[in-house]
Design a protein around this motif. Structure first.
Motif, PDB file in Angstrom:
ATOM      1  N   THR A  80      25.007  -0.986  88.879  1.00  0.00           N
ATOM      2  CA  THR A  80      24.239  -1.873  87.999  1.00  0.00           C
ATOM      3  C   THR A  80      24.604  -1.637  86.541  1.00  0.00           C
ATOM      4  OG1 THR A  80      22.405  -1.840  89.576  1.00  0.00           O
ATOM      5  CG2 THR A  80      21.924  -2.591  87.340  1.00  0.00           C
ATOM      6  N   GLU A  81      24.687  -0.367  86.149  1.00  0.00           N
ATOM      7  CA  GLU A  81      25.035  -0.049  84.763  1.00  0.00           C
ATOM      8  C   GLU A  81      26.405  -0.616  84.397  1.00  0.00           C
ATOM      9  OE1 GLU A  81      25.998   3.899  82.046  1.00  0.00           O
ATOM     10  OE2 GLU A  81      24.632   4.051  83.750  1.00  0.00           O
ATOM     11  N   ASN A  82      27.402  -0.396  85.263  1.00  0.00           N
ATOM     12  CA  ASN A  82      28.740  -0.901  84.962  1.00  0.00           C
ATOM     13  C   ASN A  82      28.751  -2.421  84.871  1.00  0.00           C
ATOM     14  OD1 ASN A  82      29.886   1.666  84.920  1.00  0.00           O
ATOM     15  ND2 ASN A  82      30.261   1.660  87.121  1.00  0.00           N
ATOM     16  N   ARG A  83      28.056  -3.074  85.802  1.00  0.00           N
ATOM     17  CA  ARG A  83      28.053  -4.531  85.805  1.00  0.00           C
ATOM     18  C   ARG A  83      27.368  -5.089  84.564  1.00  0.00           C
ATOM     19  NH1 ARG A  83      26.452  -4.801  90.463  1.00  0.00           N
ATOM     20  NH2 ARG A  83      24.218  -5.138  90.193  1.00  0.00           N
ATOM     21  N   LEU A  84      26.236  -4.509  84.188  1.00  0.00           N
ATOM     22  CA  LEU A  84      25.517  -5.001  83.013  1.00  0.00           C
ATOM     23  C   LEU A  84      26.271  -4.691  81.720  1.00  0.00           C
ATOM     24  CD1 LEU A  84      21.812  -4.133  83.910  1.00  0.00           C
ATOM     25  CD2 LEU A  84      22.948  -6.349  83.987  1.00  0.00           C
ATOM     26  N   VAL A  85      26.882  -3.515  81.642  1.00  0.00           N
ATOM     27  CA  VAL A  85      27.645  -3.167  80.434  1.00  0.00           C
ATOM     28  C   VAL A  85      28.822  -4.128  80.268  1.00  0.00           C
ATOM     29  CG1 VAL A  85      29.188  -1.431  79.437  1.00  0.00           C
ATOM     30  CG2 VAL A  85      26.971  -0.747  80.331  1.00  0.00           C
ATOM     31  N   MET A  86      29.535  -4.402  81.353  1.00  0.00           N
ATOM     32  CA  MET A  86      30.653  -5.336  81.269  1.00  0.00           C
ATOM     33  C   MET A  86      30.176  -6.719  80.854  1.00  0.00           C
ATOM     34  SD  MET A  86      33.384  -3.597  81.907  1.00  0.00           S
ATOM     35  CE  MET A  86      32.534  -2.260  81.079  1.00  0.00           C
ATOM     36  N   GLN A  87      29.021  -7.132  81.395  1.00  0.00           N
ATOM     37  CA  GLN A  87      28.498  -8.448  81.049  1.00  0.00           C
ATOM     38  C   GLN A  87      28.090  -8.508  79.585  1.00  0.00           C
ATOM     39  OE1 GLN A  87      28.504 -10.943  83.436  1.00  0.00           O
ATOM     40  NE2 GLN A  87      28.154 -12.236  81.675  1.00  0.00           N
ATOM     41  N   LEU A  88      27.459  -7.449  79.094  1.00  0.00           N
ATOM     42  CA  LEU A  88      27.063  -7.408  77.683  1.00  0.00           C
ATOM     43  C   LEU A  88      28.282  -7.417  76.766  1.00  0.00           C
ATOM     44  CD1 LEU A  88      24.141  -4.820  77.862  1.00  0.00           C
ATOM     45  CD2 LEU A  88      23.954  -7.262  77.397  1.00  0.00           C
ATOM     46  N   VAL A  89      29.325  -6.695  77.142  1.00  0.00           N
ATOM     47  CA  VAL A  89      30.558  -6.697  76.345  1.00  0.00           C
ATOM     48  C   VAL A  89      31.165  -8.097  76.317  1.00  0.00           C
ATOM     49  CG1 VAL A  89      32.924  -5.825  76.231  1.00  0.00           C
ATOM     50  CG2 VAL A  89      31.040  -4.260  76.685  1.00  0.00           C
ATOM     51  N   ASN A  90      31.149  -8.780  77.445  1.00  0.00           N
ATOM     52  CA  ASN A  90      31.679 -10.142  77.485  1.00  0.00           C
ATOM     53  C   ASN A  90      30.849 -11.082  76.621  1.00  0.00           C
ATOM     54  OD1 ASN A  90      33.726  -9.395  79.244  1.00  0.00           O
ATOM     55  ND2 ASN A  90      32.563  -9.911  81.068  1.00  0.00           N
ATOM     56  N   TYR A  91      29.507 -10.918  76.652  1.00  0.00           N
ATOM     57  CA  TYR A  91      28.660 -11.732  75.786  1.00  0.00           C
ATOM     58  C   TYR A  91      28.976 -11.461  74.313  1.00  0.00           C
ATOM     59  CZ  TYR A  91      25.668 -13.065  79.712  1.00  0.00           C
ATOM     60  OH  TYR A  91      25.171 -13.585  80.878  1.00  0.00           O
ATOM     61  N   LEU A  92      29.159 -10.185  73.972  1.00  0.00           N
ATOM     62  CA  LEU A  92      29.476  -9.828  72.595  1.00  0.00           C
ATOM     63  C   LEU A  92      30.837 -10.390  72.194  1.00  0.00           C
ATOM     64  CD1 LEU A  92      28.660  -8.270  70.071  1.00  0.00           C
ATOM     65  CD2 LEU A  92      29.670  -6.227  71.061  1.00  0.00           C
ATOM     66  N   ARG A  93      31.789 -10.322  73.102  1.00  0.00           N
ATOM     67  CA  ARG A  93      33.121 -10.892  72.827  1.00  0.00           C
ATOM     68  C   ARG A  93      33.028 -12.395  72.593  1.00  0.00           C
ATOM     69  NH1 ARG A  93      36.221 -11.544  78.077  1.00  0.00           N
ATOM     70  NH2 ARG A  93      34.699 -13.244  78.101  1.00  0.00           N
TER      71      ARG A  93
END
Length: 433
Positions: free
Chosen positions: A120-133
């Motif tokens: 869950t942590e990895n998936r959410l972190v990747m999603q947040l990074v993509n949103y920030l990008r």
């Protein structure tokens, strides 16, 4: 409802056979109390079973084509559908039941446990990074270019040129960039100096120098002509020797820590320090700095850079390529580390701060409860659309399948109760005679 014989149909058929057998016995053994009792009970059972069959069948269709007050469910389907919608909304999704079930759930601990899972942590972190990008990509270049340009001018204006040159010199020495620069410069000039054009240019320089010195002195010109005639002075050979000597110096200059390279760098830093202490140089560099800050086109340059980056990133994303991972892996890694660190800090804060935990738990409860209450209307619409889309036969089958065992027992009970009532009535009649 089912074309095959069920146990209620078989019971009714058995009662019919018993009635016919009792009728035969009654006709053969007239005056037999047992035959009359059997006929009386079987007749009552047949009437009761037939009546209950008619009643149950009339709920769904017209038994034997009888038109009055039959096929009740198809005729009252709108009322049935509305009642079903009301039942689902008011009973299954009532406010009281929703809140009671939510109170039994430990929402925040469940959520925290789910958020703590590595996947869950990895998936959410990747999603947040993509949103920030994506947020960075979709920003307006003009507005942010003006802000960055103003910040850059403000930062550059605080830097004193003398301090900058001193820091730049220290950086060159500490990193070895000065040696690399000299080496590359020596390699470049070595390539230029080794050509035939360079040798000819040196020869022309020597000849021009000789002509300049002898132009006003006929005796010197005569002596130079005589020396060239006997081949004591050969400008071509002199130019070649100078070229070879120059190449040798450049080769040594390209070697790190060679005497020539050290001497050149020492001379450079010495003269730079002397120049940095000159008042005229101070005035010149300050005027140059002010001119650059005033006239340097930072805004259009930054805007063009951002536009080019944005277009390039959008093209990569259209091809399912992560532009940051492809072109700026260091920035992507930095964003991931930053988001992951903040993610873990947030979870730790949630576990340690009781007031925050209560606030979040109350917020989650309120959001879920409100969503569930709003779902009443949505569920009602879904139930209504589904039931309205069914044909009469499908609706009958849907209801019948849910209560089939009970309906079958109603029909069977009609025969059983009818037989019992018939037997009781027969006994009462016998007693009263």
């Amino acid at each position: 409802m089912d074309r095959k014989l069920n146990k209620a149909d078989k019971t009714l058929l058995l009662v019919l056979i018993l009635f016919l057998a009792a009728l035969v016995l009654h006709l053969q053994y007239k005056g037999s109390i047992l035959a009359e009792a059997l006929l009386f009970a079987s007749e009552a059972a047949l009437v009761g079973g037939a009546a209950d069959w008619f009643a149950v069948t009339a709920l769904f269709r017209k038994p034997l084509g009888f038109p009055y007050h039959t096929a009740i469910l198809p005729r009252r389907r709108d009322a049935f559908i509305q009642a079903s919608v009301t039942l689902v909304q008011k009973e299954f999704f009532s406010k009281r039941k929703i809140f009671r079930h939510l109170e039994k759930l430990h929402i925040l601990p469940m959520l925290m446990g789910w958020l703590r899972e590595p996947d869950t942590e990895n998936r959410l972190v990747m999603q947040l990074v993509n949103y920030l990008r994506d947020f960075l990509i979709n920003q307006e270049a003009g507005k942010h270019s003006a802000v960055l340009a103003a910040k850059a001018r403000e930062a550059l204006n605080t830097i004193e040129p003398e301090d900058f040159f001193a820091l730049w010199g220290n950086w060159l020495q500490q990193t070895g960039k000065d040696k690399a620069f000299v080496r590359r410069l020596a390699q470049y000039w070595h390539k230029q100096a080794s050509t035939e054009e360079t040798r000819k240019a040196l020869q022309q320089m020597l000849e021009a120098y000789e002509e300049e010195k002898t132009v006003d002195n006929p005796w010197a010109k005569l002596a130079s002509f005589a020396l060239q005639a006997v081949d004591l002075v050969n400008y071509g050979e002199a130019a070649e020797l100078i070229q070879k000597q120059l190449l040798t110096i450049l080769d040594e200059l390209a070697l790190d820590d060679s005497p020539v390279q050290k001497s050149l760098l020492e001379l450079f830093y010495e003269k730079s320090a002397e120049l940095n202490n000159e008042p005229e140089f101070h005035q010149l560099v300050h005027e140059l700095k002010d001119s650059l800050l005033r006239d340097m086109p930072l805004e259009p340059a930054l805007e063009q850079i951002f536009d080019n980056l944005r277009q390039h990133f959008l093209q990569d994303r259209a091809m399912d390529v992560d532009p940051l991972a492809e072109h700026m892996p260091a920035l992507r890694s930095y964003l991931e580390d930053m988001v992951r660190m903040e993610y873990q800090k947030t979870l730790q804060l949630m576990e340690e701060d009781e007031a925050l935990r209560k606030s979040v738990s109350s917020f989650l409860f309120d959001v879920i409860a409100r969503s569930a209450l709003h779902a009443q209307n949505l569920v009602g619409v879904i139930v209504k659309n589904v039931l309205s889309g069914l044909t009469d036969e499908q609706l009958n089958r849907l209801v019948y399948d849910k209560v089939e065992p009970d309906l079958l027992w109603i029909r069977m009970n009609g025969s059983i109760v009818g037989a019992g009532i018939g037997l009781v009535l027969f006994l009462l009649l016998q007693i009263s005679v």
